[in-house]
Design a protein around this motif. Structure first.
Motif, PDB file in Angstrom:
ATOM      1  N   LYS A 289       1.167  -1.114   0.034  1.00 39.25           N
ATOM      2  CA  LYS A 289       0.063   0.065  -0.012  1.00 39.25           C
ATOM      3  C   LYS A 289       0.705   1.296   0.052  1.00 39.25           C
ATOM      4  O   LYS A 289       1.952   1.350   0.371  1.00 39.25           O
ATOM      5  N   LEU A 290       0.272   2.482  -0.415  1.00 41.62           N
ATOM      6  CA  LEU A 290       0.807   3.658  -0.420  1.00 41.62           C
ATOM      7  C   LEU A 290       0.633   4.461   0.842  1.00 41.62           C
ATOM      8  O   LEU A 290      -0.642   4.456   1.360  1.00 41.62           O
ATOM      9  N   ILE A 291       1.517   5.054   1.345  1.00 37.03           N
ATOM     10  CA  ILE A 291       1.316   5.732   2.732  1.00 37.03           C
ATOM     11  C   ILE A 291       1.639   7.193   2.542  1.00 37.03           C
ATOM     12  O   ILE A 291       2.514   7.384   1.963  1.00 37.03           O
ATOM     13  N   GLU A 292       0.605   7.918   3.053  1.00 30.31           N
ATOM     14  CA  GLU A 292       0.829   9.287   2.668  1.00 30.31           C
ATOM     15  C   GLU A 292       0.998  10.165   4.058  1.00 30.31           C
ATOM     16  O   GLU A 292      -0.053   9.766   4.939  1.00 30.31           O
ATOM     17  N   VAL A 293       2.107  10.612   4.443  1.00 32.15           N
ATOM     18  CA  VAL A 293       2.004  11.320   5.734  1.00 32.15           C
ATOM     19  C   VAL A 293       2.018  12.708   5.494  1.00 32.15           C
ATOM     20  O   VAL A 293       2.879  13.612   4.924  1.00 32.15           O
ATOM     21  N   GLU A 294       0.901  13.367   6.051  1.00 31.17           N
ATOM     22  CA  GLU A 294       1.008  14.928   5.719  1.00 31.17           C
ATOM     23  C   GLU A 294       1.232  15.620   7.169  1.00 31.17           C
ATOM     24  O   GLU A 294       0.243  15.432   8.191  1.00 31.17           O
ATOM     25  N   ILE A 342       9.249  19.997  19.047  1.00 30.30           N
ATOM     26  CA  ILE A 342       7.955  19.370  19.185  1.00 30.30           C
ATOM     27  C   ILE A 342       7.176  19.952  20.417  1.00 30.30           C
ATOM     28  O   ILE A 342       7.915  19.523  21.543  1.00 30.30           O
ATOM     29  N   GLU A 343       6.191  20.558  20.399  1.00 31.00           N
ATOM     30  CA  GLU A 343       5.483  20.588  21.737  1.00 31.00           C
ATOM     31  C   GLU A 343       4.236  19.360  21.656  1.00 31.00           C
ATOM     32  O   GLU A 343       3.440  19.567  21.199  1.00 31.00           O
ATOM     33  N   PRO A 344       4.811  18.187  22.488  1.00 37.45           N
ATOM     34  CA  PRO A 344       3.924  16.961  22.467  1.00 37.45           C
ATOM     35  C   PRO A 344       2.664  17.277  22.969  1.00 37.45           C
ATOM     36  O   PRO A 344       1.802  16.710  22.368  1.00 37.45           O
ATOM     37  N   GLU A 345       2.183  18.453  23.901  1.00 36.71           N
ATOM     38  CA  GLU A 345       0.941  18.584  24.280  1.00 36.71           C
ATOM     39  C   GLU A 345       0.056  19.118  23.228  1.00 36.71           C
ATOM     40  O   GLU A 345      -1.232  19.407  23.477  1.00 36.71           O
ATOM     41  N   HIS A 346       0.601  19.741  22.150  1.00 34.52           N
ATOM     42  CA  HIS A 346      -0.388  20.182  21.100  1.00 34.52           C
ATOM     43  C   HIS A 346      -0.480  19.124  20.171  1.00 34.52           C
ATOM     44  O   HIS A 346      -1.541  19.429  18.914  1.00 34.52           O
ATOM     45  N   VAL A 347      -0.042  18.150  19.956  1.00 34.10           N
ATOM     46  CA  VAL A 347       0.068  17.162  18.786  1.00 34.10           C
ATOM     47  C   VAL A 347      -1.153  16.329  18.553  1.00 34.10           C
ATOM     48  O   VAL A 347      -1.714  15.772  19.478  1.00 34.10           O
ATOM     49  N   LYS A 348      -1.705  16.273  17.258  1.00 37.55           N
ATOM     50  CA  LYS A 348      -2.891  15.638  16.889  1.00 37.55           C
ATOM     51  C   LYS A 348      -2.701  14.805  15.922  1.00 37.55           C
ATOM     52  O   LYS A 348      -1.884  15.121  14.973  1.00 37.55           O
ATOM     53  N   VAL A 349      -3.022  13.308  16.069  1.00 37.34           N
ATOM     54  CA  VAL A 349      -2.839  12.438  14.888  1.00 37.34           C
ATOM     55  C   VAL A 349      -4.032  12.046  14.362  1.00 37.34           C
ATOM     56  O   VAL A 349      -4.786  11.661  15.027  1.00 37.34           O
ATOM     57  N   SER A 350      -4.211  11.927  13.061  1.00 39.41           N
ATOM     58  CA  SER A 350      -5.389  11.397  12.580  1.00 39.41           C
ATOM     59  C   SER A 350      -4.828  10.096  11.511  1.00 39.41           C
ATOM     60  O   SER A 350      -4.028  10.358  10.968  1.00 39.41           O
ATOM     61  N   ILE A 351      -5.677   8.861  11.523  1.00 38.43           N
ATOM     62  CA  ILE A 351      -5.512   8.155  10.721  1.00 38.43           C
ATOM     63  C   ILE A 351      -6.972   8.081   9.846  1.00 38.43           C
ATOM     64  O   ILE A 351      -7.712   7.816  10.089  1.00 38.43           O
ATOM     65  N   GLY A 352      -6.597   8.536   8.471  1.00 42.39           N
ATOM     66  CA  GLY A 352      -7.814   8.955   7.637  1.00 42.39           C
ATOM     67  C   GLY A 352      -8.476   9.841   8.214  1.00 42.39           C
ATOM     68  O   GLY A 352      -7.950  11.015   8.714  1.00 42.39           O
ATOM     69  N   ILE A 382      -2.290  11.956   9.152  1.00 39.77           N
ATOM     70  CA  ILE A 382      -2.315  13.319   9.078  1.00 39.77           C
ATOM     71  C   ILE A 382      -1.939  13.933  10.542  1.00 39.77           C
ATOM     72  O   ILE A 382      -2.365  13.338  11.791  1.00 39.77           O
ATOM     73  N   ILE A 383      -0.735  14.631  10.611  1.00 39.65           N
ATOM     74  CA  ILE A 383       0.003  14.957  12.077  1.00 39.65           C
ATOM     75  C   ILE A 383      -0.336  16.484  12.095  1.00 39.65           C
ATOM     76  O   ILE A 383       0.500  17.327  11.475  1.00 39.65           O
ATOM     77  N   ASP A 384      -1.195  16.731  12.994  1.00 40.37           N
ATOM     78  CA  ASP A 384      -1.416  18.540  13.136  1.00 40.37           C
ATOM     79  C   ASP A 384      -0.427  18.948  14.445  1.00 40.37           C
ATOM     80  O   ASP A 384      -0.843  18.548  15.605  1.00 40.37           O
ATOM     81  N   LEU A 385       0.656  19.385  14.027  1.00 40.38           N
ATOM     82  CA  LEU A 385       1.394  19.857  15.314  1.00 40.38           C
ATOM     83  C   LEU A 385       0.831  21.198  15.884  1.00 40.38           C
ATOM     84  O   LEU A 385       1.327  21.284  17.107  1.00 40.38           O
ATOM     85  N   GLN A 386      -0.182  21.845  15.386  1.00 37.08           N
ATOM     86  CA  GLN A 386      -0.581  23.126  16.160  1.00 37.08           C
ATOM     87  C   GLN A 386       0.289  24.173  16.687  1.00 37.08           C
ATOM     88  O   GLN A 386       0.098  24.520  17.851  1.00 37.08           O
ATOM     89  N   HIS A 390       2.818  25.957   8.744  1.00 35.90           N
ATOM     90  CA  HIS A 390       3.699  25.188   7.472  1.00 35.90           C
ATOM     91  C   HIS A 390       3.265  23.929   7.622  1.00 35.90           C
ATOM     92  O   HIS A 390       2.920  22.997   8.598  1.00 35.90           O
ATOM     93  N   SER A 391       3.198  23.284   6.200  1.00 35.57           N
ATOM     94  CA  SER A 391       2.828  21.840   6.098  1.00 35.57           C
ATOM     95  C   SER A 391       3.872  21.118   5.212  1.00 35.57           C
ATOM     96  O   SER A 391       4.649  21.987   4.397  1.00 35.57           O
ATOM     97  N   ALA A 392       3.988  19.953   5.170  1.00 39.47           N
ATOM     98  CA  ALA A 392       4.654  19.163   4.181  1.00 39.47           C
ATOM     99  C   ALA A 392       3.900  17.773   3.948  1.00 39.47           C
ATOM    100  O   ALA A 392       3.184  17.153   4.698  1.00 39.47           O
ATOM    101  N   THR A 393       4.343  17.135   2.886  1.00 43.34           N
ATOM    102  CA  THR A 393       3.451  15.680   2.630  1.00 43.34           C
ATOM    103  C   THR A 393       4.755  14.798   2.303  1.00 43.34           C
ATOM    104  O   THR A 393       5.563  15.322   1.266  1.00 43.34           O
ATOM    105  N   ALA A 394       4.736  13.682   2.862  1.00 48.66           N
ATOM    106  CA  ALA A 394       5.809  12.490   2.215  1.00 48.66           C
ATOM    107  C   ALA A 394       4.943  11.396   2.114  1.00 48.66           C
ATOM    108  O   ALA A 394       3.888  11.141   2.634  1.00 48.66           O
ATOM    109  N   TRP A 395       5.543  10.464   1.086  1.00 48.99           N
ATOM    110  CA  TRP A 395       4.885   9.517   0.632  1.00 48.99           C
ATOM    111  C   TRP A 395       5.875   8.382   0.756  1.00 48.99           C
ATOM    112  O   TRP A 395       7.258   8.336   0.562  1.00 48.99           O
ATOM    113  N   GLY A 396       5.117   7.152   1.223  1.00 48.68           N
ATOM    114  CA  GLY A 396       6.025   5.629   1.154  1.00 48.68           C
ATOM    115  C   GLY A 396       5.376   4.716   1.220  1.00 48.68           C
ATOM    116  O   GLY A 396       4.225   4.568   0.821  1.00 48.68           O
TER     117      GLY A 396
END
Lengths: 412, 412
Positions: A289-294, A342-352, A382-386, A390-396
């Motif tokens: 599968k293709l993984i996209e990390v935004e 990174i400020e861990p207390e702000h990080v939000k992660v979504s899978i789909g 999707i990783i929202d650093l809050q 700025h944003s970036a996307t990587a694929w793997g």
């Protein structure tokens, strides 16, 4: 310069149904079997009817292969390339003086066969490292360069593959100054794919008239956002390069960064590169599968890129994706060791569409819904650093039993 | 400070046949099953008869787990620790306020049970990330801290394992000022093992009287050469730490960096750390062999370290090692992308005793002899950069089908 965001939907750009590197006017391509590989096609070419304005980006590996060094020299000579030849089966890398001589001899033969100057020839090789390049097959391949029966772009696309399974091609069209401009591309990838160029070859063609410096800058900036944002296994090879050729056969007014429609050209160019990059990631060795990390809302573009690359490169994330396991602890861990503030207390992660981490802490989620997301061919994290804008996307891709099978028995 | 080269044979140091973290005088250890894990031991402790001078090194991951944060605070309070408790099965990481409360509550319970001040308690957790720590098992475990029937160091060693297979322990003896000094150690590792601390816990004990600052510096410098030079999969976890305790029960004159026999102590200390680090690499998830990469004649220590880490971390090198394939092209490639200024034309690579690359180019070698080297449990790769006088060694393991099996189904 990069006025448009690559993640935005493409405006004014038409994607061709069956687009290739030869979709732009004035390009031909083909491929043959010469014996470098046992059965499959192993020698291919792209040719432009006239010398094309050329730009290249090359591997950052300290060990640069002979063909890459020669191509860089040729591109730098006059910023023009007319014929590209590519062989698979042998990388002509770590082959010392013998390798350099053979690279030169290849360019010489090609120039003679095509009746062009030697510095208009680019060569690329991919395959096993450190084995002397057998030269008879190369000689044989060159003899077919002008054979009208061998001008088939699909054969080119197949000839450049190594452990890839699928050919990778795309073309888009758009209008500039009322002229019908096409940008096409072909690529190979599979193993040793990692940010900063990999065993990856990319060829982008266009029939637009493009200023040499602008083409070069467009290629560099786009590569940073596309080909340099994919990873299969973290290894960057000695042979990677992307070449862009603009042969100007559409006769539009010169496109450069000041042209009012430059962003249209750039959109098309980026779309081609991004599509090829994603195809390479999806077709990674053993991938299912293709993984996209935004990464979004990062303090700087560098942080966004570093975090995206860290997560997409993690063997533990990759194996979890293979197992369709919503193991967000591994995602958090990979964010954490990206060497960024990174400020861990702000990080939000979504899978789909499902949020699994909020404020750095796991939140209850519908395991079944996430599982249904993870078993698909395309998985997006999707990783929202809050912390910024700025944003970036990587694929793997995922890391599988097949990756081990393919790579524990490569040479033998 | 590091007067002795860790790769030199140890002088004056005697390796105990069955050494443990309790071999130094005045230390006890034990472990029990509390239900954090299904069947295996999951709660262990080390206790010193008196408060011991303590030093710690901690993960660089931005997400630091609650127990690690609390332990760091406790060590910093008075540079003294008397009891360490460790649980496996749950990392108490990314668990927010609840996790921090439970870490505090654990330390409080332990202090009460042992009759010591709370800041003398260190706690460590390893296991799944992001799941709230079940507290009943912890409470249950603490009740056994003083049970004479549960003081068994092997149980401690087993209680701290996760996906590790083998317990990791060692002790050495030497004389300082006519006193019989012992240094012992225990560790766990397996997954998420990578330079800069990993899901790795290390505990070093000694009965010597050691100056607090000197112990701290010795631990830091030694960790950089040992625990930080191992990799299993490139992932650094949220929970990693190494703690060193010196309880001074041998009553030697204070050991510090000015002591004439400081280097003897350091040799013993380094040997213990190096042995544990190598055991962790050898017991990496799914590993069938230990890989050692020694880089010599580098321009700087940083170059040597970076190249060693780059090669030991390469998935392609690791899979080649699994397949016992002398694929030196992948070694060269990994050297090349280490982001260091390498002069390819000087690089020499050996697999065991066999030179396979000279002056950056492959040389003919006896494939069968190299194959016999590669099928062994210990494989050594030597990279001679021929650019200077610095060296570094990194340890890792091969990448196998079992790594995929273990990690594609961890949570479920």
């Amino acid at each position: 310069m990069m006025a448009t965001d690559i993640t935005q939907p493409i405006q004014k750009i038409h994607i061709l149904e069956d687009g290739h590197v030869t979709s732009p006017k004035g390009f031909t391509a083909g491929g043959v079997h010469t014996g470098l590989r046992k059965k499959t096609l192993d020698f291919g070419w792209i040719h432009s009817v006239v010398p094309a304005t050329a730009a290249g980006v090359y591997t950052l590996n300290s060990f640069q292969a002979a063909p890459l060094k020669l191509t860089k020299k040729h591109v730098d000579t006059a910023k023009k390339i007319q014929t590209i030849v590519v062989n698979s089966g042998n990388a002509n890398s770590c082959t010392g003086e013998d390798g350099m001589k053979k690279a030169h001899a290849t360019a010489e033969l090609v120039a003679k066969e095509k009746g062009i100057e030697e510095h208009l020839v680019a060569i690329a090789s991919t395959g096993i490292i450190g084995v002397p390049l057998p030269f008879e097959p190369i000689k044989k391949g060159v003899q077919y360069l002008n054979d009208p029966l061998c001008q088939n772009v699909s054969d080119f696309e197949r000839a450049i593959l190594t452990t890839d399974i699928e050919t990778k091609h795309i073309a888009v069209e758009f209008e500039i100054d009322g002229k019908h401009i096409t940008v096409g591309g072909a690529a190979k990838g599979s193993g040793m794919i990692h940010p900063n160029m990999a065993t990856m070859l990319g060829f982008i063609t266009t029939d637009a008239v493009v200023d040499s410096k602008s083409l070069e800058e467009a290629l560099k900036a786009t590569t940073d956002k596309t080909f340099n944002m994919i990873t299969v296994d973290g290894d960057s090879s000695t042979n990677d390069m992307v070449l862009a050729l603009a042969n100007g056969t559409q006769g539009n007014t010169l496109l450069n960064q000041d042209h009012p429609q430059w962003t249209v050209f750039l959109e098309g160019f980026q779309y081609v590169c991004k599509t090829l990059a994603k195809s390479i990631a999806r077709d990674g060795e053993g991938a299912t599968k293709l993984i996209e990390v935004e990464v979004i809302e990062a303090k700087t573009a560098e942080v966004a890129q570093a975090v995206a690359k860290s997560v997409i490169s993690s063997n533990l994330v990759k194996t979890a994706m293979y197992g369709s396991d919503a193991n967000w602890g591994r995602i958090i861990t990979a964010i954490g060791y990206s060497n960024q503030k990174i400020e861990p207390e702000h990080v939000k992660v979504s899978i789909g569409d499902t949020v699994v981490v909020e404020k750095g802490i796991g939140v209850p989620f519908d395991e079944e819904a996430v599982m249904l997301t993870l078993v698909k061919d395309d998985v997006k994290l999707i990783i929202d650093l809050q912390q910024g804008q700025h944003s970036a996307t990587a694929w793997g891709c995922d890391l599988t039993y097949d990756y081990i099978r393919i790579n524990s028995s490569y040479r033998t």
